[in-house]
Scaffold this motif. Structure first.
Motif, PDB file in Angstrom:
ATOM      1  N   ASP A  68       0.822  -1.226   0.000  1.00 41.28           N
ATOM      2  CA  ASP A  68       0.000   0.000   0.000  1.00 41.28           C
ATOM      3  C   ASP A  68       0.846   1.263   0.000  1.00 41.28           C
ATOM      4  OD1 ASP A  68      -2.516  -1.247  -0.039  1.00 41.28           O
ATOM      5  OD2 ASP A  68      -2.447  -1.577   2.126  1.00 41.28           O
ATOM      6  N   ILE A  69       2.090   1.150  -0.465  1.00 42.58           N
ATOM      7  CA  ILE A  69       2.971   2.321  -0.516  1.00 42.58           C
ATOM      8  C   ILE A  69       3.339   2.646  -1.960  1.00 42.58           C
ATOM      9  CG2 ILE A  69       5.275   3.207   0.097  1.00 42.58           C
ATOM     10  CD1 ILE A  69       5.052   1.609   2.703  1.00 42.58           C
ATOM     11  N   VAL A  70       3.776   1.633  -2.709  1.00 49.08           N
ATOM     12  CA  VAL A  70       4.214   1.837  -4.084  1.00 49.08           C
ATOM     13  C   VAL A  70       3.218   1.183  -5.040  1.00 49.08           C
ATOM     14  CG1 VAL A  70       6.039   1.403  -5.756  1.00 49.08           C
ATOM     15  CG2 VAL A  70       6.629   1.934  -3.400  1.00 49.08           C
ATOM     16  N   ASP A  71       2.939   1.883  -6.140  1.00 47.38           N
ATOM     17  CA  ASP A  71       1.974   1.434  -7.126  1.00 47.38           C
ATOM     18  C   ASP A  71       2.622   1.634  -8.496  1.00 47.38           C
ATOM     19  OD1 ASP A  71      -0.151   1.018  -8.817  1.00 47.38           O
ATOM     20  OD2 ASP A  71      -1.571   2.224  -7.688  1.00 47.38           O
ATOM     21  N   ILE A  72       3.061   0.543  -9.139  1.00 45.31           N
ATOM     22  CA  ILE A  72       3.825   0.692 -10.375  1.00 45.31           C
ATOM     23  C   ILE A  72       3.208  -0.086 -11.521  1.00 45.31           C
ATOM     24  CG2 ILE A  72       5.981   1.002  -9.067  1.00 45.31           C
ATOM     25  CD1 ILE A  72       6.716  -1.883 -10.128  1.00 45.31           C
ATOM     26  N   TYR A  73       3.627   0.302 -12.743  1.00 40.10           N
ATOM     27  CA  TYR A  73       3.284  -0.429 -13.947  1.00 40.10           C
ATOM     28  C   TYR A  73       4.497  -1.246 -14.402  1.00 40.10           C
ATOM     29  CZ  TYR A  73      -1.019   2.239 -14.717  1.00 40.10           C
ATOM     30  OH  TYR A  73      -2.261   2.783 -14.596  1.00 40.10           O
ATOM     31  N   TRP A  74       4.195  -2.398 -14.974  1.00 36.45           N
ATOM     32  CA  TRP A  74       5.224  -3.263 -15.534  1.00 36.45           C
ATOM     33  C   TRP A  74       4.604  -4.105 -16.626  1.00 36.45           C
ATOM     34  CZ3 TRP A  74       4.707  -8.714 -14.974  1.00 36.45           C
ATOM     35  CH2 TRP A  74       5.742  -9.461 -15.566  1.00 36.45           C
ATOM     36  N   MET A  75       5.405  -4.415 -17.684  1.00 32.23           N
ATOM     37  CA  MET A  75       4.944  -5.307 -18.743  1.00 32.23           C
ATOM     38  C   MET A  75       6.002  -6.363 -19.022  1.00 32.23           C
ATOM     39  SD  MET A  75       3.116  -4.284 -22.313  1.00 32.23           S
ATOM     40  CE  MET A  75       2.256  -5.545 -23.283  1.00 32.23           C
ATOM     41  N   ARG A  76       5.574  -7.591 -19.109  1.00 34.64           N
ATOM     42  CA  ARG A  76       6.475  -8.742 -19.156  1.00 34.64           C
ATOM     43  C   ARG A  76       7.528  -8.657 -20.253  1.00 34.64           C
ATOM     44  NH1 ARG A  76       5.977 -14.403 -17.612  1.00 34.64           N
ATOM     45  NH2 ARG A  76       7.360 -15.646 -18.904  1.00 34.64           N
ATOM     46  N   ASP A  77       7.126  -8.304 -21.470  1.00 34.61           N
ATOM     47  CA  ASP A  77       8.055  -8.341 -22.593  1.00 34.61           C
ATOM     48  C   ASP A  77       9.067  -7.199 -22.571  1.00 34.61           C
ATOM     49  OD1 ASP A  77       6.886 -10.624 -23.556  1.00 34.61           O
ATOM     50  OD2 ASP A  77       5.610  -9.588 -25.015  1.00 34.61           O
ATOM     51  N   ASP A  78       8.889  -6.240 -21.679  1.00 35.92           N
ATOM     52  CA  ASP A  78       9.734  -5.046 -21.702  1.00 35.92           C
ATOM     53  C   ASP A  78      10.925  -5.105 -20.754  1.00 35.92           C
ATOM     54  OD1 ASP A  78       8.156  -3.925 -23.628  1.00 35.92           O
ATOM     55  OD2 ASP A  78       7.013  -2.647 -22.258  1.00 35.92           O
ATOM     56  N   LEU A  79      10.748  -5.625 -19.551  1.00 34.53           N
ATOM     57  CA  LEU A  79      11.832  -5.637 -18.569  1.00 34.53           C
ATOM     58  C   LEU A  79      11.487  -6.571 -17.424  1.00 34.53           C
ATOM     59  CD1 LEU A  79      11.824  -2.329 -16.470  1.00 34.53           C
ATOM     60  CD2 LEU A  79       9.855  -3.170 -17.717  1.00 34.53           C
ATOM     61  N   TRP A  80      12.496  -6.846 -16.594  1.00 30.38           N
ATOM     62  CA  TRP A  80      12.296  -7.722 -15.450  1.00 30.38           C
ATOM     63  C   TRP A  80      11.364  -7.055 -14.437  1.00 30.38           C
ATOM     64  CZ3 TRP A  80      13.742 -12.583 -15.806  1.00 30.38           C
ATOM     65  CH2 TRP A  80      14.788 -12.916 -16.668  1.00 30.38           C
ATOM     66  N   PRO A  81      10.492  -7.833 -13.824  1.00 23.21           N
ATOM     67  CA  PRO A  81       9.566  -7.276 -12.832  1.00 23.21           C
ATOM     68  C   PRO A  81      10.253  -7.148 -11.471  1.00 23.21           C
ATOM     69  CG  PRO A  81       9.200  -9.618 -13.006  1.00 23.21           C
ATOM     70  CD  PRO A  81      10.272  -9.287 -14.019  1.00 23.21           C
ATOM     71  N   PRO A  82       9.625  -6.455 -10.534  1.00 21.69           N
ATOM     72  CA  PRO A  82      10.092  -6.548  -9.146  1.00 21.69           C
ATOM     73  C   PRO A  82      10.093  -8.011  -8.719  1.00 21.69           C
ATOM     74  CG  PRO A  82       8.447  -4.826  -9.371  1.00 21.69           C
ATOM     75  CD  PRO A  82       8.452  -5.572 -10.672  1.00 21.69           C
ATOM     76  N   SER A  83      11.088  -8.410  -7.959  1.00 21.74           N
ATOM     77  CA  SER A  83      11.223  -9.804  -7.560  1.00 21.74           C
ATOM     78  C   SER A  83      11.022  -9.946  -6.055  1.00 21.74           C
ATOM     79  CB  SER A  83      12.612 -10.329  -7.933  1.00 21.74           C
ATOM     80  OG  SER A  83      13.599  -9.703  -7.111  1.00 21.74           O
ATOM     81  N   ILE A  84      11.054 -11.186  -5.592  1.00 31.22           N
ATOM     82  CA  ILE A  84      10.944 -11.414  -4.153  1.00 31.22           C
ATOM     83  C   ILE A  84      12.118 -10.775  -3.423  1.00 31.22           C
ATOM     84  CG2 ILE A  84      12.171 -13.625  -4.115  1.00 31.22           C
ATOM     85  CD1 ILE A  84       8.960 -12.714  -2.138  1.00 31.22           C
ATOM     86  N   VAL A  85      13.263 -10.652  -4.110  1.00 25.33           N
ATOM     87  CA  VAL A  85      14.420  -9.999  -3.492  1.00 25.33           C
ATOM     88  C   VAL A  85      14.152  -8.511  -3.309  1.00 25.33           C
ATOM     89  CG1 VAL A  85      16.898  -9.560  -3.702  1.00 25.33           C
ATOM     90  CG2 VAL A  85      15.951 -11.746  -4.448  1.00 25.33           C
ATOM     91  N   THR A  86      13.360  -7.923  -4.197  1.00 28.79           N
ATOM     92  CA  THR A  86      12.929  -6.533  -4.006  1.00 28.79           C
ATOM     93  C   THR A  86      12.252  -6.380  -2.650  1.00 28.79           C
ATOM     94  OG1 THR A  86      12.568  -6.286  -6.392  1.00 28.79           O
ATOM     95  CG2 THR A  86      11.538  -4.657  -4.946  1.00 28.79           C
ATOM     96  N   ILE A  87      11.374  -7.326  -2.329  1.00 31.81           N
ATOM     97  CA  ILE A  87      10.677  -7.301  -1.039  1.00 31.81           C
ATOM     98  C   ILE A  87      11.670  -7.419   0.103  1.00 31.81           C
ATOM     99  CG2 ILE A  87       8.938  -8.437   0.392  1.00 31.81           C
ATOM    100  CD1 ILE A  87       7.840  -7.046  -2.116  1.00 31.81           C
ATOM    101  N   HIS A  88      12.640  -8.325  -0.041  1.00 35.23           N
ATOM    102  CA  HIS A  88      13.613  -8.535   1.030  1.00 35.23           C
ATOM    103  C   HIS A  88      14.475  -7.297   1.253  1.00 35.23           C
ATOM    104  CE1 HIS A  88      12.189 -12.505   1.129  1.00 35.23           C
ATOM    105  NE2 HIS A  88      12.950 -13.032   0.193  1.00 35.23           N
ATOM    106  N   ILE A  89      14.862  -6.610   0.183  1.00 31.12           N
ATOM    107  CA  ILE A  89      15.743  -5.452   0.364  1.00 31.12           C
ATOM    108  C   ILE A  89      14.989  -4.266   0.957  1.00 31.12           C
ATOM    109  CG2 ILE A  89      15.555  -4.425  -1.951  1.00 31.12           C
ATOM    110  CD1 ILE A  89      18.624  -3.978  -1.800  1.00 31.12           C
ATOM    111  N   ILE A  90      13.730  -4.052   0.575  1.00 26.98           N
ATOM    112  CA  ILE A  90      13.001  -2.939   1.181  1.00 26.98           C
ATOM    113  C   ILE A  90      12.647  -3.255   2.643  1.00 26.98           C
ATOM    114  CG2 ILE A  90      12.132  -2.084  -1.022  1.00 26.98           C
ATOM    115  CD1 ILE A  90       9.424  -3.246  -0.402  1.00 26.98           C
TER     116      ILE A  90
END
Length: 317
Positions: A68-90
């Motif tokens: 409920d803090i960050v709200d982003i757009y992502w599309m599969r064919d364009d770039l890597w998505p946020p990963s579970i490691v993203t969650i761990h680092i934040i």
């Protein structure tokens, strides 16, 4: 209609129209096990809405919400998505934020991708962060970053800069305030080079540790506190770079502390990796293979990820 992925600390939801898959526990942001383990245990594709939601996630823009803090757009064919490691680092930065000294309120997100880590920190700690640099080697990730900055209403408070075409920290400009960054964060590509891959983009985004090495080697020159993600798979190379770092900074009278502040075992689920038997054999000594069925092990391969913290003290020893 967009597909939505809503990530909370203890649960995750995949949503399309009025169709919802709710998981009380998750190991990955896209928690599918079909290509990397036990398909009969896949929490997505054993659900009645799994295939329809996957089709939308694979073919259209996806809205990803974190805590409920960050709200982003992502599309599969364009770039890597946020990963579970993203969650761990934040999560790690949330716990350690009290130990970070913000002198000039500056942040660098090195290898920004969608911008999610830098946006999260800048948005949640806007009383501490006033200037952010988002760095990436490619233009498309920074286009997404710009869109996501606007979507999260960062605008110019905090101020931000997008640095395109920068491969490593040697080329990073200092912040516009002409000071060293208080905080640098990086979740870079980390896997050892795969000589058999002839895809340049894949080489740079998967089989490339250049940014990781440069963060260790030169990050101290432009940052006071640095968090970066490594892996057991490349720990030998990381340890060599850390030893060089200590030798280099000691000569200059700079005190450096390097610590692993979080370890986490996560599934190895990268289709480009799993489809290459020779490469899997190459990294097998550094990964965990689940050879027998274990109830809580849904994937065949796991890896141990590390979050490192470099603290720089610039006064003479």
């Amino acid at each position: 209609m967009k597909a939505h992925i809503i990530v909370n600390e203890e649960s995750i939801e995949y949503i399309y129209e009025n169709k919802v898959i709710h998981l009380d526990q998750y190991e990955l942001i896209w928690d599918c096990t079909c290509y990397s383990g036990r398909s009969e245990a896949c929490p997505i594709h054993t659900h009645q809405y799994g295939e329809e939601i996957e089709m939308q996630v694979n073919s259209s823009m996806v809205n990803i919400k974190l805590y409920d803090i960050v709200d982003i757009y992502w599309m599969r064919d364009d770039l890597w998505p946020p990963s579970i490691v993203t969650i761990h680092i934040i999560n790690t930065i949330d716990k350690d934020i009290k130990n970070i000294k913000f002198k000039k309120s500056t942040l660098l997100d090195a290898g920004a991708g969608t911008g999610v880590i830098g946006i999260y920190i800048a948005k949640k700690y806007n009383n501490k962060i006033k200037y952010v640099t988002f760095m990436d080697a490619y233009i498309l990730p920074l286009i997404y970053t710009a869109v996501n900055i606007n979507r999260n209403k960062l605008k110019m408070t905090p101020k931000y800069e997008l640095s395109y075409g920068i491969q490593d920290t040697k080329e990073i400009p200092k912040a516009a305030t002409n000071v060293i960054y208080d905080l640098i964060v990086s979740n870079p590509p980390y896997l050892p080079h795969n000589k058999d891959s002839d895809d340049d983009i894949v080489l740079e985004t998967i089989y490339c540790s250049g940014l990781l090495k440069s963060i260790i080697e030169r990050g101290w020159k432009i940052g006071n506190t640095i968090y970066f993600v490594g892996s057991e798979i490349i720990d030998r190379e990381i340890n060599k770079e850390i030893e060089k770092l200590h030798q280099s900074t000691k000569k200059r009278g700079i005190k450096i502390e390097v610590n692993i502040i979080r370890k986490k075992i996560i599934p190895l689920r990268i289709p480009e990796i799993l489809s290459q038997d020779e490469y899997i054999e190459y990294i097998k000594p550094k990964i965990i293979e689940v050879k027998k069925r274990i109830d809580n092990a849904k994937h065949r391969y796991y890896q141990e990820k590390y979050i490192y913290k470099i603290s720089v003290k610039r006064k003479p020893i």
